[in-house]
Scaffold this active site. Structure first.
Site: not given
Length: 318
Positions: A198, A203
């Site tokens: 990932e 974020e």
């Protein structure tokens, strides 16, 4: 691993950050890397070399994202995230949130019916003047039981069925929303459905204005344990101004960028061999990601994650 970034500037002055050109030049670290991620926006930065790329995917959201055929509005196919939270069918809750993360929203689209017999007509995607807003809003009380009692309805866009790529540069231009429980993200997963790898290109921590997190996740082949390495960066007025957030994936390293300036890199871990697809979403509530928290009475009733464009590039030499 936490750090701060006071000021940011584009890697090349000639690059117009408001556009996604057909060809792009980025500065890339060129030295040997250790096994841990490192900041590269420091005075003693490692040597940098130019890298040329060509565009392979682009959406500037001049139309509704469901009109182009580029995006799906839920996880599709096999996705082996923790606890197999996305193993359900299209009509279930499981493809549309992560219980493992403690999320309190459900991802909807106009065709989604939840537990009803007909579509509920909920559309979390709004396009205004070439800007896409993914909108999270409190679930209408009359629909809550039909939507598995989730506190919010929100949206996710994924290219899992339409576009994936091995290596290259992946970028979003966006404003980062704020609020208790607010968790916007732009990230990559392996197209074969495995997890990890990932790559979290961006974020946001909703309770920490301007705090941007960039993280790499991988599985250690010998032990099978999942590890991650990431850092926080402070971007002035990130909730008011558009900025570019990107990740460059090469054979030997992953490099992260803010406004196309390299700020973080890490040696490419084992298992980073399958093409990856892009995900952009606005989650609400998190039990494993600091600075977000669970939604409560202080959480905004409506949150907009504004996105100018999403683009991908392939390295010319690849």
């Amino acid at each position: 691993m936490i750090g701060c970034l006071a000021t940011l500037a584009p890697a090349f002055a000639q690059e117009n950050l408001t556009t996604a050109p057909l060809r792009l030049s980025l500065l890339v670290t060129s030295d040997l890397l250790g096994d841990q991620c490192r900041r590269i926006d420091t005075p003693d930065a490692p040597p940098l070399a130019p890298l040329s790329l060509h565009r392979t995917f682009h959406d500037d959201f001049d139309e509704h994202p469901l009109s182009s055929g580029k995006w799906e509005t839920h996880y599709t196919g096999r996705v082996e995230l923790p606890e197999a939270d996305y193993a359900g069918g299209e009509g279930s809750e499981l493809e549309r949130k992560s219980k493992y993360n403690g999320e309190q929203q459900i991802y909807v689209d106009p065709r989604y019916r939840g537990m009803a017999s007909t579509p509920l007509g909920l559309d979390p995607f709004i396009v205004r003047n070439g800007i896409l807003s993914i909108v999270a809003s409190r679930t209408p009380p009359t629909l809550k039981a039909l939507l598995f009692n989730n506190e919010y309805v929100s949206g996710i866009l994924t290219t899992q069925k339409s576009f994936s790529q091995k290596y290259g540069y992946f970028e979003i231009r966006a404003k980062i929303p704020l609020g208790v429980g607010v968790w916007p993200a732009f990230w990559l997963l392996a197209n074969d459905g495995g997890w990890p790898p990932e790559i979290d290109a961006m974020e946001g921590r909703g309770q920490r204005p301007g705090d941007i997190v960039m993280t790499t996740h991988w599985r250690v082949p010998v032990t099978g344990f999942v590890q991650d390495c990431g850092m926080d960066f402070s971007v002035a007025n990130a909730w008011m101004d558009f900025h570019d957030y990107g990740a460059l994936w090469q054979r030997d390293r992953v490099v992260y960028y803010i406004d196309r300036k390299p700020v973080l890199d890490i040696k490419a871990p084992a298992g980073f061999g399958d093409p990856m697809y892009m995900i952009v979403n606005l989650a609400m509530g998190a039990k494993r990601f600091g600075g977000v928290g669970f939604v409560d009475a202080k959480s905004p009733d409506v949150v907009e994650f504004q996105i100018d464009r999403v683009s991908a590039y392939q390295i010319d030499s690849y």
